[in-house]
Design an enzyme around this catalytic site. Structure first.
Site, PDB file in Angstrom:
ATOM      1  N   GLY A  37     107.929 -45.468  83.295  1.00 52.44           N
ATOM      2  CA  GLY A  37     106.628 -45.888  83.811  1.00 52.44           C
ATOM      3  C   GLY A  37     106.039 -45.003  84.893  1.00 52.44           C
ATOM      4  O   GLY A  37     104.889 -45.185  85.275  1.00 52.44           O
ATOM      5  N   GLU A  38     106.840 -44.042  85.403  1.00 53.03           N
ATOM      6  CA  GLU A  38     106.270 -43.158  86.437  1.00 53.03           C
ATOM      7  C   GLU A  38     105.261 -42.198  85.821  1.00 53.03           C
ATOM      8  O   GLU A  38     105.313 -41.905  84.632  1.00 53.03           O
ATOM      9  CB  GLU A  38     107.402 -42.383  87.141  1.00 53.03           C
ATOM     10  CG  GLU A  38     108.268 -43.282  87.993  1.00 53.03           C
ATOM     11  CD  GLU A  38     109.304 -42.529  88.802  1.00 53.03           C
ATOM     12  OE1 GLU A  38     109.358 -41.279  88.728  1.00 53.03           O
ATOM     13  OE2 GLU A  38     110.092 -43.199  89.506  1.00 53.03           O
ATOM     14  N   ARG A  94      86.193 -56.258  97.000  1.00 55.73           N
ATOM     15  CA  ARG A  94      85.978 -57.675  97.351  1.00 55.73           C
ATOM     16  C   ARG A  94      86.653 -58.110  98.649  1.00 55.73           C
ATOM     17  O   ARG A  94      86.090 -58.848  99.436  1.00 55.73           O
ATOM     18  CB  ARG A  94      86.411 -58.603  96.209  1.00 55.73           C
ATOM     19  CG  ARG A  94      87.857 -58.491  95.798  1.00 55.73           C
ATOM     20  CD  ARG A  94      88.343 -59.766  95.127  1.00 55.73           C
ATOM     21  NE  ARG A  94      87.747 -60.026  93.830  1.00 55.73           N
ATOM     22  CZ  ARG A  94      88.201 -59.558  92.656  1.00 55.73           C
ATOM     23  NH1 ARG A  94      89.251 -58.773  92.616  1.00 55.73           N
ATOM     24  NH2 ARG A  94      87.615 -59.881  91.524  1.00 55.73           N
ATOM     25  N   GLN A  95      87.877 -57.631  98.873  1.00 51.47           N
ATOM     26  CA  GLN A  95      88.634 -58.158 100.025  1.00 51.47           C
ATOM     27  C   GLN A  95      88.358 -57.272 101.236  1.00 51.47           C
ATOM     28  O   GLN A  95      89.116 -56.365 101.563  1.00 51.47           O
ATOM     29  CB  GLN A  95      90.131 -58.179  99.676  1.00 51.47           C
ATOM     30  CG  GLN A  95      91.014 -58.843 100.703  1.00 51.47           C
ATOM     31  CD  GLN A  95      91.106 -60.357 100.570  1.00 51.47           C
ATOM     32  OE1 GLN A  95      91.022 -60.873  99.470  1.00 51.47           O
ATOM     33  NE2 GLN A  95      91.285 -61.051 101.672  1.00 51.47           N
ATOM     34  N   HIS A 127      80.107 -53.078  94.995  1.00 48.70           N
ATOM     35  CA  HIS A 127      79.822 -54.447  95.439  1.00 48.70           C
ATOM     36  C   HIS A 127      80.152 -54.580  96.921  1.00 48.70           C
ATOM     37  O   HIS A 127      81.244 -54.996  97.307  1.00 48.70           O
ATOM     38  CB  HIS A 127      80.594 -55.455  94.600  1.00 48.70           C
ATOM     39  CG  HIS A 127      80.027 -56.822  94.737  1.00 48.70           C
ATOM     40  ND1 HIS A 127      79.079 -57.320  93.884  1.00 48.70           N
ATOM     41  CD2 HIS A 127      80.210 -57.774  95.664  1.00 48.70           C
ATOM     42  CE1 HIS A 127      78.730 -58.523  94.283  1.00 48.70           C
ATOM     43  NE2 HIS A 127      79.412 -58.823  95.360  1.00 48.70           N
ATOM     44  N   ASP A 168      73.119 -65.714  91.851  1.00 50.29           N
ATOM     45  CA  ASP A 168      73.324 -66.304  93.185  1.00 50.29           C
ATOM     46  C   ASP A 168      72.360 -65.691  94.200  1.00 50.29           C
ATOM     47  O   ASP A 168      71.699 -64.688  93.932  1.00 50.29           O
ATOM     48  CB  ASP A 168      74.770 -66.094  93.660  1.00 50.29           C
ATOM     49  CG  ASP A 168      75.235 -64.648  93.498  1.00 50.29           C
ATOM     50  OD1 ASP A 168      74.397 -63.737  93.589  1.00 50.29           O
ATOM     51  OD2 ASP A 168      76.425 -64.453  93.254  1.00 50.29           O
ATOM     52  N   LYS A 191      75.127 -70.427  93.085  1.00 56.41           N
ATOM     53  CA  LYS A 191      76.512 -70.379  92.606  1.00 56.41           C
ATOM     54  C   LYS A 191      77.475 -70.707  93.728  1.00 56.41           C
ATOM     55  O   LYS A 191      77.320 -70.217  94.843  1.00 56.41           O
ATOM     56  CB  LYS A 191      76.799 -68.984  92.061  1.00 56.41           C
ATOM     57  CG  LYS A 191      78.239 -68.783  91.638  1.00 56.41           C
ATOM     58  CD  LYS A 191      78.418 -67.493  90.878  1.00 56.41           C
ATOM     59  CE  LYS A 191      78.860 -66.379  91.782  1.00 56.41           C
ATOM     60  NZ  LYS A 191      79.128 -65.137  91.053  1.00 56.41           N
ATOM     61  N   ARG A 193      81.577 -70.475  94.247  1.00 56.99           N
ATOM     62  CA  ARG A 193      82.857 -70.084  93.642  1.00 56.99           C
ATOM     63  C   ARG A 193      83.951 -70.980  94.194  1.00 56.99           C
ATOM     64  O   ARG A 193      84.125 -71.091  95.395  1.00 56.99           O
ATOM     65  CB  ARG A 193      83.138 -68.607  93.935  1.00 56.99           C
ATOM     66  CG  ARG A 193      84.319 -68.071  93.166  1.00 56.99           C
ATOM     67  CD  ARG A 193      84.466 -66.571  93.266  1.00 56.99           C
ATOM     68  NE  ARG A 193      83.577 -65.837  92.385  1.00 56.99           N
ATOM     69  CZ  ARG A 193      83.767 -65.701  91.068  1.00 56.99           C
ATOM     70  NH1 ARG A 193      84.805 -66.275  90.482  1.00 56.99           N
ATOM     71  NH2 ARG A 193      82.921 -65.018  90.343  1.00 56.99           N
TER      72      ARG A 193
HETATM   73  C1  R5P Z   1      79.499 -61.892  92.811  1.00 53.31           C
HETATM   74  O1  R5P Z   1      79.545 -61.708  93.963  1.00 53.31           O
HETATM   75  C2  R5P Z   1      79.087 -60.878  91.792  1.00 53.31           C
HETATM   76  O2  R5P Z   1      77.750 -60.526  91.932  1.00 53.31           O
HETATM   77  C3  R5P Z   1      79.311 -61.399  90.399  1.00 53.31           C
HETATM   78  O3  R5P Z   1      78.507 -62.547  90.218  1.00 53.31           O
HETATM   79  C4  R5P Z   1      80.742 -61.747  90.163  1.00 53.31           C
HETATM   80  O4  R5P Z   1      81.561 -60.668  90.474  1.00 53.31           O
HETATM   81  C5  R5P Z   1      80.960 -62.160  88.736  1.00 53.31           C
HETATM   82  O5  R5P Z   1      82.266 -62.538  88.617  1.00 53.31           O
HETATM   83  P1  R5P Z   1      82.828 -63.343  87.385  1.00 53.31           P
HETATM   84  O6  R5P Z   1      82.445 -62.603  86.146  1.00 53.31           O
HETATM   85  O7  R5P Z   1      84.305 -63.339  87.638  1.00 53.31           O
HETATM   86  O8  R5P Z   1      82.255 -64.718  87.427  1.00 53.31           O
END
Ligand code: R5P
Length: 295
Positions: A37-38, A94-95, A127, A168, A191, A193
């Site tokens: 796997g390397e 994201r994080q 993002h 959203d 939206k 989550r």
């Molecule tokens: C959210 O912040 C983004 O704009 C998208 O709405 C999100 O990443 C979509 O994620 P998923 O397809 O997992 O619902």
């Protein structure tokens, strides 16, 4: 200086498009996995004295990142004068804060790793959740390309009676711009989550849009749950099959099939992540961002 483009596995088509647009050579990079796997990486073509551009989209980054880091470091050791990265999709955005005590802030660490091996980076619509620019995360020069005009053009060409729907409040501004440029009305949803694969969506009153075709527009289709829930709710309200239009189609865990099963008539993405839904080519906007970074 004319750069030498090198495609990491899976990026050959995008690299080929870029080479035409930038009049750049395509170099050869050999990569493979050892049985355990390397990763193995070898520059087959000469990089000494060259401005090297690695092309590697970074969806599923855990599978790709070490090969990319090895390639970038090897290019440096082999005498490349400058090393750039074109990552049409840039993962690990994201994080960007510690939501729970003890969590890793992976967007910073990922940025640190990439910034330590390449001199510049180009990407498409990263993002940036709670950040306003790439320079807050990346210490190297960066350029961000925007695919919104391409989405508008797709809508103009394919849907004469579109109602553009953003998922959203966060997406409202750019989705409105996509709709305005496409000459279509626009609404945004609310939206919430609840987890990685669970979202709740609230719709505004849709009565006045009954004669319109819903085009759900988002920057990322990841688990696909956002669009899946929206499509089902539109169906329940008697709307004809919806169109899904996303910049980055990640389609985790058979999301593409789930969206079709939910009633999507078309699922369209850009070629930042190679997929059969790619109908929007963004290589030209990416190519335009590169020359200033080569200097
Ligand atoms: C959210 O912040 C983004 O704009 C998208 O709405 C999100 O990443 C979509 O994620 P998923 O397809 O997992 O619902």
């Amino acid at each position: 200086m004319t750069p030498s483009l090198l495609a990491l596995p899976g990026n050959e088509d995008f690299t080929h498009r870029l080479s035409g647009l930038l009049s750049a050579n395509i170099g050869r990079l050999e990569t493979r996995r050892f049985p355990d796997g390397e990763s193995y990486v070898r520059f087959v073509s000469e990089v000494r004295g060259q401005s090297v551009v690695l092309v590697c989209t970074l969806d599923r980054p855990d599978e790709k990142c070490l090969t990319l880091l090895f390639a970038a470091q090897a290019a440096r050791e082999l005498g490349a004068t400058r090393i750039g990265l074109i990552a049409p999709y840039l993962g690990y955005m994201r994080q960007d804060k510690r939501f729970q005590p003890g969590e890793a802030i992976t967007s910073s660490t990922f940025a640190y790793l990439l910034s330590s091996v390449v001199d510049w980076i180009v990407t498409v619509d990263p993002h940036l959740h709670r950040r306003t620019s790439m320079s807050e995360i990346y210490s190297i020069p960066s350029a961000v390309c925007h695919a919104a005009p391409k989405l508008s053009a797709w809508i103009r060409e394919h849907v004469s009676d579109a109602l553009v729907i953003g998922p959203d409040a966060e997406s409202e501004q750019w989705v409105r711009a996509v709709a305005a440029d496409a000459g279509a009305p626009c609404i945004t949803l609310e939206k919430t989550r609840r987890g990685d694969r669970e979202v709740e969506i609230r719709f505004p009153d849709l009565e006045r849009w009954r004669d319109r075709r819903a085009v759900l527009v988002d920057d990322i289709i990841s688990s696909g749950r956002t669009m899946e829930v929206a499509i089902r709710k539109l169906g329940e309200r008697g709307f004809p099959a919806s169109i899904c239009l996303g910049i980055h189609g990640l389609f985790a865990e058979n999301a593409f099939e789930r969206l079709l099963a939910a009633g999507a008539s078309n699922i369209v993405s850009s070629n930042t992540v190679g997929h059969r839904s790619n109908e929007v080519d963004v290589s030209d906007i990416v190519a335009k961002a590169v020359p200033p970074l080569l200097k």
